[in-house]
Structure formats: C-alpha cells, structure tokens
Write an enzyme that holds these catalytic residues in place. Structure first.
Site, PDB file in Angstrom:
ATOM      1  N   LEU A   4       0.868  -1.173   0.000  1.00 33.91           N
ATOM      2  CA  LEU A   4       0.000   0.000   0.000  1.00 33.91           C
ATOM      3  C   LEU A   4       0.905   1.223   0.000  1.00 33.91           C
ATOM      4  O   LEU A   4       1.933   1.233   0.678  1.00 33.91           O
ATOM      5  CB  LEU A   4      -0.914   0.022   1.227  1.00 33.91           C
ATOM      6  CG  LEU A   4      -2.120  -0.928   1.214  1.00 33.91           C
ATOM      7  CD1 LEU A   4      -2.867  -0.863   2.537  1.00 33.91           C
ATOM      8  CD2 LEU A   4      -3.059  -0.610   0.052  1.00 33.91           C
ATOM      9  N   ASP A   5       0.523   2.249  -0.749  1.00 35.04           N
ATOM     10  CA  ASP A   5       1.333   3.459  -0.832  1.00 35.04           C
ATOM     11  C   ASP A   5       1.450   4.139   0.531  1.00 35.04           C
ATOM     12  O   ASP A   5       0.676   3.869   1.455  1.00 35.04           O
ATOM     13  CB  ASP A   5       0.722   4.444  -1.833  1.00 35.04           C
ATOM     14  CG  ASP A   5       0.759   3.917  -3.257  1.00 35.04           C
ATOM     15  OD1 ASP A   5       1.606   3.057  -3.537  1.00 35.04           O
ATOM     16  OD2 ASP A   5      -0.061   4.370  -4.066  1.00 35.04           O
ATOM     17  N   PHE A   6       2.383   5.058   0.633  1.00 39.83           N
ATOM     18  CA  PHE A   6       2.676   5.787   1.867  1.00 39.83           C
ATOM     19  C   PHE A   6       1.408   6.382   2.494  1.00 39.83           C
ATOM     20  O   PHE A   6       1.174   6.247   3.697  1.00 39.83           O
ATOM     21  CB  PHE A   6       3.690   6.896   1.565  1.00 39.83           C
ATOM     22  CG  PHE A   6       4.108   7.702   2.764  1.00 39.83           C
ATOM     23  CD1 PHE A   6       4.925   7.162   3.746  1.00 39.83           C
ATOM     24  CD2 PHE A   6       3.699   9.027   2.902  1.00 39.83           C
ATOM     25  CE1 PHE A   6       5.323   7.914   4.848  1.00 39.83           C
ATOM     26  CE2 PHE A   6       4.090   9.781   3.992  1.00 39.83           C
ATOM     27  CZ  PHE A   6       4.908   9.222   4.973  1.00 39.83           C
TER      28      PHE A   6
END
Length: 273
Positions: free
Chosen positions: A109-111
C-alpha cells in the site's frame, strides 16, 4: 550441488518458505553471492535443494520452517510498506508487534494509502497471492475531489493507458457525493504502483483518501487502525488451497469471493484534521 537433480525444490523457493524474504528477494541474495549450499556459494537460482542439504544465508543456516501463518493488518496512512526506507520514513514492519517475527506483505500500500494489508511469514505464499494471474480482486473506497459522473467512471471498465502504462479494467461506482467530494467503490485485479491515483488523475480527479477494504476473500471489516489480527489457518487454507505443509496449489479461477460489507469508510473512527 544438486543443480541437475530432479528432486527437491529450487533454492530461492526454499529460502522464501523459511520466511526470510520473498522468492524474488531470495534470487537477489543469490546474485549477490550471499547464499551457500553445502558449503559452496550458489551462483544460480536453478539449484535444487533436498531434505539433506544445508542452506545458509549470510553464513547462517536456515531454521526449520514454521507453519505458514497469515494476518490482517489495518495500515495507517504515513507508513511505507518496506522493511527499510532509503528516505528514513517510518515503515509498516517497524510498527508491527515484535512477537510476529519476520513477516512479508502480500503486495503493498502506498505511503498515504490505508486499510487492509495481508501479512505472512511465508514468502512463497505472498508471491503466489500477489501476482495478477492469481485473480485476486482488490477493493478500495476512494474519496475523490473534483466533478465526476458515473459515466466517466464506467469508461475505466475496459482498461486505459496512461503515459505508456497499460492498466487493466477497473470497476468504479459512486457511493455518495457532496459538492466537489465523492466516495467511490473501486475494484481491480492488477494493483500496479499508484494505480488508483494515476487513473483517477487521468479523469481530472484527485484522490484525497484511499482505503483498501478487501483483498480477495479477506475483509478489513471493523479491524481498528494499526491493529493486526491473525486469520485462523482453517479459514485461509480452505480459501487458498494451501496445505498444512505449506504446499501452494494453483489458485482456482472460481474462488468464492465474498462481497464486502456496506459499512462506510468513516464508520467507527474519526480523523483528525
């Protein structure tokens, strides 16, 4: 070494199943000369390993593989899904309870993305579950900023190409709108890097918040932000076709996906501004 043997498993797979890293990362360790088999440096991931062979990574023998385990984790925004970040940002794995031991994530999952992240102590299982050919459906709730119609979103169902990158079909349905903001339910199978954000930007929309609510048959449900919970083995073995000895069978194309609940993404907690 047993490179030409018809018995045994490829050494990278054995390392992955020991929970050290993914198979892809194990291949990198081999390329770096950090893996030994029976006292000799391994030079190719084609080497096969039997029950009586000794495998060492960085001079340390592989431990006995633990039973495969799978967890649900509600990832907060502001964490990187990596074991070590070159920019020094906080990571998912540093935030996990130490009692979990070394685990790897199923995909990323992205930041700034939130929600369901599956974790496992078996790198081979992670690899099998995250590849597009497994057919896993990822579902998200996205809060979009900008004017959008259902007709705009329906165009994504046939796939799109952005800056030379081809994205597969995306099913997106408006749940509710108020002014310039809308909550949209997004379903996709590929999960390429920043896929939802890039596709929505191509429609002139900004993703203000992105929450993954399901991955295949597993749901985020009411799992609290930052909480991790083990999925009982009897449940995921049945869903995934993974036996007690961690043998991974090919994913069935008719896997019984469960539909997520209709609870809103904001239910149960408030978000500080």
């Amino acid at each position: 070494m047993a490179e030409d043997s018809e018995k045994g498993e490829r050494i990278a797979k054995v390392i992955a199943r020991a929970g050290i890293c993914s198979r892809r990362d194990a291949e990198k360790l081999i390329a770096e000369g950090r893996v030994m088999l029976d006292g000799e440096i391994v030079t190719t991931p084609a080497v096969k390993v039997g029950d009586n062979n000794l495998v060492q990574v960085d001079g340390k023998p592989l431990g006995e593989p633990e039973p495969a385990r799978l967890w649900r984790y509600n990832k907060p925004a502001g964490l990187v899904t990596t074991h070590k970040d070159e920019k020094g940002r906080p990571t998912v794995f540093a935030a996990l309870p130490a009692k979990l031991g070394r685990v790897v994530s199923v995909g990323r999952l992205d930041f700034n993305s939130e929600g369901l992240l599956l974790l496992t102590n078996d790198g081979e299982i992670a690899r099998r579950l995250e590849i597009p050919s497994s057919g896993w459906v990822r579902k998200y709730r996205a809060r979009l900023f900008g004017k959008v119609t259902q007709n705009d979103l329906d165009k994504l169902a046939t796939g799109t190409t952005i800056a030379g990158v081809a994205y597969g079909p995306i099913i997106a349905d408006i749940e509710r709108s108020k002014g310039m903001y809308s909550w949209v339910l997004v379903s996709l199978k590929e999960g390429k890097n920043r896929e939802v954000k890039r596709v929505m930007e191509s429609l002139g929309l900004k993703v203000a918040r992105l929450i993954r609510i399901s991955y295949g048959p597993f749901q985020l449900g009411q799992l609290a932000e930052g909480q991790v919970e083990e999925i009982p083995a009897r449940l995921w073995r049945e869903q995934l076709g993974i036996g007690r000895k961690k043998k991974v069978e090919a994913a069935a194309h008719d896997a019984p996906w469960k539909s997520p609940g209709k609870s809103g993404p904001e239910k149960g907690r408030s978000r500080k501004k």
